[in-house]
Scaffold this motif. Structure first.
Motif, PDB file in Angstrom:
ATOM      1  N   VAL B  61      21.575  40.196  42.248  1.00  0.00           N
ATOM      2  CA  VAL B  61      22.605  39.166  42.075  1.00  0.00           C
ATOM      3  C   VAL B  61      23.777  39.538  42.976  1.00  0.00           C
ATOM      4  N   ILE B  65      28.479  36.097  42.262  1.00  0.00           N
ATOM      5  CA  ILE B  65      27.906  35.742  40.962  1.00  0.00           C
ATOM      6  C   ILE B  65      28.280  36.789  39.916  1.00  0.00           C
ATOM      7  N   LYS B  66      28.304  38.055  40.322  1.00  0.00           N
ATOM      8  CA  LYS B  66      28.721  39.114  39.382  1.00  0.00           C
ATOM      9  C   LYS B  66      30.145  38.859  38.903  1.00  0.00           C
ATOM     10  N   ASN B  68      31.673  35.945  38.777  1.00  0.00           N
ATOM     11  CA  ASN B  68      31.654  34.769  37.885  1.00  0.00           C
ATOM     12  C   ASN B  68      31.112  35.124  36.502  1.00  0.00           C
ATOM     13  N   LEU B  69      30.083  35.976  36.477  1.00  0.00           N
ATOM     14  CA  LEU B  69      29.522  36.389  35.182  1.00  0.00           C
ATOM     15  C   LEU B  69      30.574  37.156  34.377  1.00  0.00           C
ATOM     16  N   ARG B  72      33.132  34.795  32.886  1.00  0.00           N
ATOM     17  CA  ARG B  72      32.697  33.883  31.828  1.00  0.00           C
ATOM     18  C   ARG B  72      32.085  34.595  30.614  1.00  0.00           C
ATOM     19  N   ILE B  73      31.588  35.812  30.816  1.00  0.00           N
ATOM     20  CA  ILE B  73      30.903  36.501  29.702  1.00  0.00           C
ATOM     21  C   ILE B  73      31.559  37.859  29.485  1.00  0.00           C
ATOM     22  N   ALA B  75      30.855  40.300  27.636  1.00  0.00           N
ATOM     23  CA  ALA B  75      29.937  41.447  27.535  1.00  0.00           C
ATOM     24  C   ALA B  75      29.521  41.975  28.902  1.00  0.00           C
ATOM     25  N   TYR B  76      29.754  41.179  29.929  1.00  0.00           N
ATOM     26  CA  TYR B  76      29.387  41.607  31.280  1.00  0.00           C
ATOM     27  C   TYR B  76      30.550  42.388  31.870  1.00  0.00           C
ATOM     28  N   LYS B  77      30.333  43.666  32.121  1.00  0.00           N
ATOM     29  CA  LYS B  77      31.415  44.519  32.615  1.00  0.00           C
ATOM     30  C   LYS B  77      31.372  44.593  34.134  1.00  0.00           C
ATOM     31  N   LYS B  78      32.560  44.587  34.734  1.00  0.00           N
ATOM     32  CA  LYS B  78      32.586  44.623  36.200  1.00  0.00           C
ATOM     33  C   LYS B  78      31.935  45.884  36.761  1.00  0.00           C
ATOM     34  N   LYS B  79      32.196  47.029  36.097  1.00  0.00           N
ATOM     35  CA  LYS B  79      31.531  48.252  36.547  1.00  0.00           C
ATOM     36  C   LYS B  79      30.476  48.627  35.527  1.00  0.00           C
ATOM     37  N   ALA B  80      29.244  48.481  35.929  1.00  0.00           N
ATOM     38  CA  ALA B  80      28.148  48.697  34.974  1.00  0.00           C
ATOM     39  C   ALA B  80      27.753  50.152  34.881  1.00  0.00           C
TER      40      ALA B  80
END
Lengths: 304, 90
Positions: B61, B65-66, B68-69, B72-73, B75-80
């Protein structure tokens, strides 16, 4: 968690991209991309679930039968859940963007309820099938459905029966009708006058779409004039730009729906307007007028 | 009618799950279903779709898109963090 969400996005994106040609046509004119839709479709799965420490998707995993125990079942579950979310989100987009779609869908739902049919989700789409059936072979795709003979769509009371009989006798497909595509086809074929009283098709009259659109647009332009031009909130030049933009929106409503990027409607007639200027000064007005236009068209549909 | 005869009669009744497994988990299909679907592959548009889905699940991805995720979400962390992943990238 990120990898998981990215995988859900990929599933969602594939459904939007390869199962919704019609929505892609609408999107081409707007600012909402395939990726935006794919993301929006999965967002509700990450709202807070019943147990506040969980997400909605966790609840769905727990509710799913049979219980998910293996990777194969998990991936199939995710595929199904995303397909359903994409369909729900796109249906709501179509309903919001198009008062005709909404009205015709209500009438089709009435036929399904009162005749021996039911709706089922299959591969990210809603299909209408006969009661007690389970899809067990190849189903008709959007492109093939869109070229079924127009004569099948004329007898509104026997609409579903006629299409179903044709699919059974003239094709090798499983007898199933694409629901949203049926609505769009009915609209395209201009058989879209539905009286509100009882949602039934008994009262269907063929109403000229053009007349309804024209009447709805006229009332909206009157509103524009009274509320914004006569009160000096818009200059004559801007008033003309808005009138042209509203006329284009009305035309798009007739042909499938207004694209979500409203800025482009004004920019067409005033190319030097920046996005920032549009958002600061005109977005709220145009959004309000679009709502008014939809309400006026819905009202015209109700009284005709 | 024995079990195998029942299965043979139902071999052309292909469920959504069968088509899904044909692409993602081929080994889980019965021999009869494998043979039937191998011989009737072109009849099923669903198989083409699932193949496309399988391809797309393997694609990364991009950063836009990362972002945008993440927007909007929650639970989605910028640094995984790095987690152990399953076969299809998650």
């Amino acid at each position: 968690m990120n990898k998981f969400i990215e995988a859900l996005f990929r599933i969602s994106d594939t459904y939007v991209r390869y199962r919704y040609y019609q929505i892609n046509k609408i999107l081409k004119k707007g600012s909402l991309s395939v990726e935006d839709i794919a993301i929006e479709a999965i967002v509700p799965l990450f709202y807070q679930g019943k147990d506040k420490s969980n997400f909605v998707i966790t609840d769905k995993v727990k509710e799913w039968t049979p219980k998910i125990e293996y990777e194969e079942a998990a991936l199939f579950f995710l595929n199904k859940i995303i397909a359903k979310r994409v369909e729900q989100y796109i249906s709501s987009l179509l309903r919001q963007s198009d008062p005709f779609f909404s009205r015709i869908l209500d009438a089709v739902n009435y036929l399904i309820r009162t005749q021996s049919y039911k709706k089922t989700y299959y591969l990210g789409k809603i299909y209408i099938i006969e009661n007690d059936e389970v899809i067990s072979s190849e189903v008709i795709d959007e492109n093939t459905f869109n070229v079924l003979p127009s004569s099948l769509f004329i007898d509104k009371k026997n609409l579903l029966f006629k299409i179903m009989t044709y699919i059974k006798s003239e094709t090798d497909y499983f007898p199933a009708i694409l629901c949203n595509e049926l609505v769009l086809r009915l609209k395209q074929l201009n058989f879209s006058g539905f009286k509100k009283h009882d949602e039934s098709l008994d009262d269907i009259e063929e109403i000229e779409l053009d007349e309804i659109i024209k009447a709805g647009l006229k009332s909206t332009i009157n509103k524009l004039k009274n509320s914004y031009f006569d009160t000096n909130k818009l200059t004559e030049k801007k008033y003309t730009v808005f009138k042209k933009a509203l006329t284009d929106m009305a035309e798009d409503l007739k042909n499938g729906g207004v694209s979500p990027g409203l800025y482009k409607y004004l920019q067409e007639y005033q190319p030097d307007m920046s996005v920032e200027k549009y958002h600061n000064d005109y977005h709220n007005i145009l959004e309000y007028l679009l709502r008014t236009l939809k309400t006026n068209i819905a009202e015209e549909l109700r009284v005709n | 009618m024995g079990f195998s005869e029942v299965m043979d009669n139902q071999i052309d009744k292909v469920s959504e799950r069968d088509l899904f497994n044909f692409v993602f988990f081929y080994e889980l299909l019965s021999e009869g279903k494998k043979e039937f679907l191998n011989n009737n592959n072109e009849k099923y548009g669903q198989i083409r779709f699932y193949k496309k889905l399988k391809e797309n699940l393997m694609i990364g991805v991009d950063n836009k898109i990362k972002e945008n995720l993440a927007e909007r979400i929650s639970a989605y962390k910028k640094k995984a963090k790095n987690y152990k992943t399953l076969s299809y990238g998650f």
